[in-house]
Design a protein around this motif. Structure first.
Motif, mmCIF file in Angstrom:
data_model
loop_
_atom_site.group_PDB
_atom_site.id
_atom_site.type_symbol
_atom_site.label_atom_id
_atom_site.label_comp_id
_atom_site.label_asym_id
_atom_site.label_seq_id
_atom_site.Cartn_x
_atom_site.Cartn_y
_atom_site.Cartn_z
ATOM 1 N N ARG A 142 0.798 -1.225 0.000
ATOM 2 C CA ARG A 142 0.000 0.000 0.000
ATOM 3 C C ARG A 142 0.831 1.275 0.000
ATOM 4 O O ARG A 142 0.334 2.356 0.287
ATOM 5 C CB ARG A 142 -0.997 0.042 1.167
ATOM 6 C CG ARG A 142 -2.082 -1.013 1.077
ATOM 7 C CD ARG A 142 -3.248 -0.688 1.999
ATOM 8 N NE ARG A 142 -4.259 -1.723 1.930
ATOM 9 C CZ ARG A 142 -5.143 -1.852 0.943
ATOM 10 N NH1 ARG A 142 -5.117 -0.995 -0.068
ATOM 11 N NH2 ARG A 142 -6.027 -2.816 0.953
ATOM 12 N N THR A 143 2.108 1.149 -0.354
ATOM 13 C CA THR A 143 2.905 2.354 -0.548
ATOM 14 C C THR A 143 2.592 2.930 -1.938
ATOM 15 O O THR A 143 2.571 2.199 -2.924
ATOM 16 C CB THR A 143 4.405 2.045 -0.440
ATOM 17 O OG1 THR A 143 4.678 1.475 0.843
ATOM 18 C CG2 THR A 143 5.245 3.305 -0.629
ATOM 19 N N ILE A 144 2.329 4.223 -1.995
ATOM 20 C CA ILE A 144 2.067 4.898 -3.270
ATOM 21 C C ILE A 144 3.370 5.544 -3.747
ATOM 22 O O ILE A 144 4.017 6.283 -2.993
ATOM 23 C CB ILE A 144 0.976 5.972 -3.131
ATOM 24 C CG1 ILE A 144 -0.331 5.336 -2.627
ATOM 25 C CG2 ILE A 144 0.743 6.672 -4.472
ATOM 26 C CD1 ILE A 144 -0.928 4.308 -3.558
ATOM 27 N N LEU A 145 3.738 5.258 -4.995
ATOM 28 C CA LEU A 145 5.003 5.737 -5.537
ATOM 29 C C LEU A 145 4.783 6.673 -6.720
ATOM 30 O O LEU A 145 3.881 6.466 -7.539
ATOM 31 C CB LEU A 145 5.859 4.560 -6.012
ATOM 32 C CG LEU A 145 6.169 3.458 -4.991
ATOM 33 C CD1 LEU A 145 6.927 2.325 -5.657
ATOM 34 C CD2 LEU A 145 6.954 4.006 -3.813
ATOM 35 N N GLU A 146 5.611 7.691 -6.769
ATOM 36 C CA GLU A 146 5.745 8.543 -7.950
ATOM 37 C C GLU A 146 7.197 8.360 -8.394
ATOM 38 O O GLU A 146 8.122 8.574 -7.601
ATOM 39 C CB GLU A 146 5.478 10.006 -7.616
ATOM 40 C CG GLU A 146 4.206 10.267 -6.823
ATOM 41 C CD GLU A 146 2.961 10.214 -7.695
ATOM 42 O OE1 GLU A 146 3.080 10.520 -8.904
ATOM 43 O OE2 GLU A 146 1.884 9.882 -7.168
ATOM 44 N N ILE A 147 7.399 7.942 -9.650
ATOM 45 C CA ILE A 147 8.752 7.656 -10.122
ATOM 46 C C ILE A 147 9.040 8.524 -11.350
ATOM 47 O O ILE A 147 8.288 8.505 -12.326
ATOM 48 C CB ILE A 147 8.901 6.158 -10.498
ATOM 49 C CG1 ILE A 147 8.458 5.268 -9.319
ATOM 50 C CG2 ILE A 147 10.346 5.846 -10.883
ATOM 51 C CD1 ILE A 147 8.432 3.782 -9.643
#
Length: 553
Positions: free
Chosen positions: A93-98
């Motif tokens: 449930r970690t939200i990532l922006e890459i």
């Protein structure tokens, strides 16, 4: 299983390769907004940029408890422009922006990437089957629209594009979708979506499912050229059984074979102009050369376009629902399915879990003790993959057909039962939630003994072995003597983890079978309600086709 044919050439692959060199910077297509990366482990993220350029990658993470972090990473594009970077492990449930930026100042970014569990499904039309078929009950459809809404963006799917290539492509077409009731038609595989929903609820985690299937496909198109070339197994190509070396020779000499065919066929026709003569002399008719471009169902073409480019994204497990199109050559299947699993594991650099579906009942109900040459053979052959580690099977011999089309429907419209069985396998074995004995069907152990006029078959995973509810007696069993075609119905008795079989017509039994038909009679289950899988003690996957074990031609 009508297939819309796409005739693509190697030139198209070359065009894609050239365009990637001029793309500035981007992520590989499998890495998109809304995708799922595997939680609890490092992930590789990959893309394309200017050749030999330095890449700065920034990973901004927000955990489910709201904590934020940023990771600054470095990558280097190779001479073809391909780059990759390993990003650190994040909890579910970690939200990532890459984001990625090359030395020319060009940038690319993906957002709303979530960590969870990642699975892949492949095979033919029963894996590809979605929620759009007119055989699906409206109430069932509404049920899954409501389930999709209840998932609150926790199930995300990627369906690979319907493309074929003659050489491996580093990209796959398709897009990630967050599935809700309003876009359930975009979920791809119905089986895969239901499987993902069950896992998501049980594990309280997002689940991503990649559907890379093709209706009517054989197994050979899903195996790489590299693996086939090295193993050189027997394969069926356009009605001809050959090994890989023979097949490649046909491809490499296509132009000459084409010219010879055109000349020889004209001469043959001139000698056999009538239908009567053509039927009489069919054996002397020249064979068409194998056209790698125009024929869809050729070895490696689906792997090239729909599997190879998924890497370096690597699934936790693979679901496989295929076999109908290989059912007339079950003796070839054991080598091919084991080759598929081992080569995919090598390609994805992971010994993933592999679960397949035992084919559903189809066509006419079993009327003879054993239908030689039936789907019993392919079910038996598929099971040889279970000799590999981290493999399992969900049987569906107790399902089949549809209300609308009857037993002749090769596509059971509702995949809930099979998806549930697959999900229960994964939950118990992969995620250690539940009893393994409770989620695996009872099956023939490989051991039997003959005692007088009885044959005693030992059953594995036989906990609470019993007659199915509603059955008056144990049925579906057969025994034979020396003649491998002369099967008789058998009386059956369950005794602990064995089944004792006999027939007054077979005083000296030599072999036994159970549920050996396209639409088999089944009558035995475990106390957990899972049916005994069909079996033969005499190698029926080979014997019915007059083959010895390991023989393909």
């Amino acid at each position: 299983m009508k297939i819309h044919k796409l005739k693509l050439t190697v030139l198209l692959s070359a065009i894609f390769a050239l365009s990637s060199l001029n793309a500035g910077i981007r992520f590989k297509n499998i890495y998109q907004n809304d995708m799922v990366l595997q939680a609890g482990e490092e992930n590789i993220v990959a893309g394309v940029s200017s050749p030999n350029s330095a890449i700065d990658v920034i990973v901004s993470a927000k955990s489910k408890d709201g904590k934020a972090s940023v990771k600054n990473l470095k990558a280097k594009a190779n001479k073809k422009g391909a780059w990759s970077v390993k990003i650190p492990s994040f909890p579910k449930r970690t939200i990532l922006e890459i984001s990625a930026k090359n030395e020319n100042g060009e940038t690319a970014a993906i957002s709303n990437v979530v960590t969870g569990e990642l699975w892949l499904g492949s095979g033919q039309s029963n894996m590809e089957w979605n929620f759009n078929a007119d055989t699906i009950d409206p109430k069932y459809l509404q049920k899954y629209r409501e389930i999709a809404d209840s998932m609150k963006a926790d199930v995300r799917t990627f369906k690979t594009s319907r493309l074929l290539f003659t050489e491996p492509s580093d990209e796959v077409g398709g897009r990630w979708n967050v599935i809700e009731g309003r876009n359930l038609d975009r979920s791809g595989s119905q089986l895969g979506f239901i499987f993902a929903c069950i896992l998501s609820k049980a594990l309280d985690t997002p689940v991503g499912f990649i559907d890379t299937s093709w209706s009517g496909s054989r197994i050979e198109p899903w195996i790489s050229k590299e693996a086939l070339r090295k193993a050189n197994p027997q394969i069926r190509v356009e009605g001809r059984i050959m090994d890989w070396a023979e097949y490649e020779s046909c491809l490499n000499n296509f132009e000459k074979l084409r010219r010879d065919y055109l000349n020889n066929y004209r001469k043959w026709f001139e000698e056999n102009p009538t239908e009567e003569l053509q039927n009489k002399n069919r054996a002397s008719c020249p064979e068409k050369p194998i056209d790698e471009i125009s024929i869809d169902n050729l070895p490696s073409k689906m792997y090239n376009a729909k599997v190879h480019g998924i890497a370096p994204l690597s699934p936790k497990g693979v679901l496989w629902y295929q076999g109908e199109s290989n059912s007339s050559e079950p003796y070839q299947y054991p080598a091919l399915i084991k080759l598929l699993v081992n080569s995919w594991r090598k390609h994805f650099k992971r010994e993933f879990y592999f679960y397949y579906v035992d084919l559903a009942a189809h066509r006419d109900t079993q009327s003879q003790p054993a239908h030689c040459g039936s789907w019993g053979g392919i079910r038996d052959a598929m099971a040889e993959v279970l000799s590999l580690p981290k493999t399992g099977v969900a049987t569906s011999i107790d399902s089949g057909g549809s209300k609308k089309q009857g037993q002749g429907d090769i596509h059971p419209p509702h995949k809930e039962m099979i998806a549930t069985r697959l999900a229960n396998l994964a939950l118990a074995e992969v995620y250690k939630k539940g009893s393994v004995k409770a989620v695996r069907s009872p099956y023939y152990s490989g051991e039997y003994k003959i005692s007088g006029n009885k044959i005693i078959v030992k059953i594995a995973n036989a906990e609470g072995l019993r007659k199915m509810n509603g059955k008056e007696k144990l049925t579906g069993f057969a025994v034979r003597g020396e003649n491998p075609r002369d099967w008789k119905w058998a009386d059956a008795e369950i005794n602990g983890d064995t089944i004792i079989l006999s027939s007054p017509d077979v005083p000296e039994p030599k072999a036994a079978r159970y549920a050996w038909a396209n639409w088999p009679i089944v009558s035995v289950e475990s106390r957990h309600g899972l049916p005994l899988r069909s079996f033969s003690t005499d190698g029926g996957a080979y014997l019915d086709w007059n083959k010895k074990k390991g023989e393909s031609k």
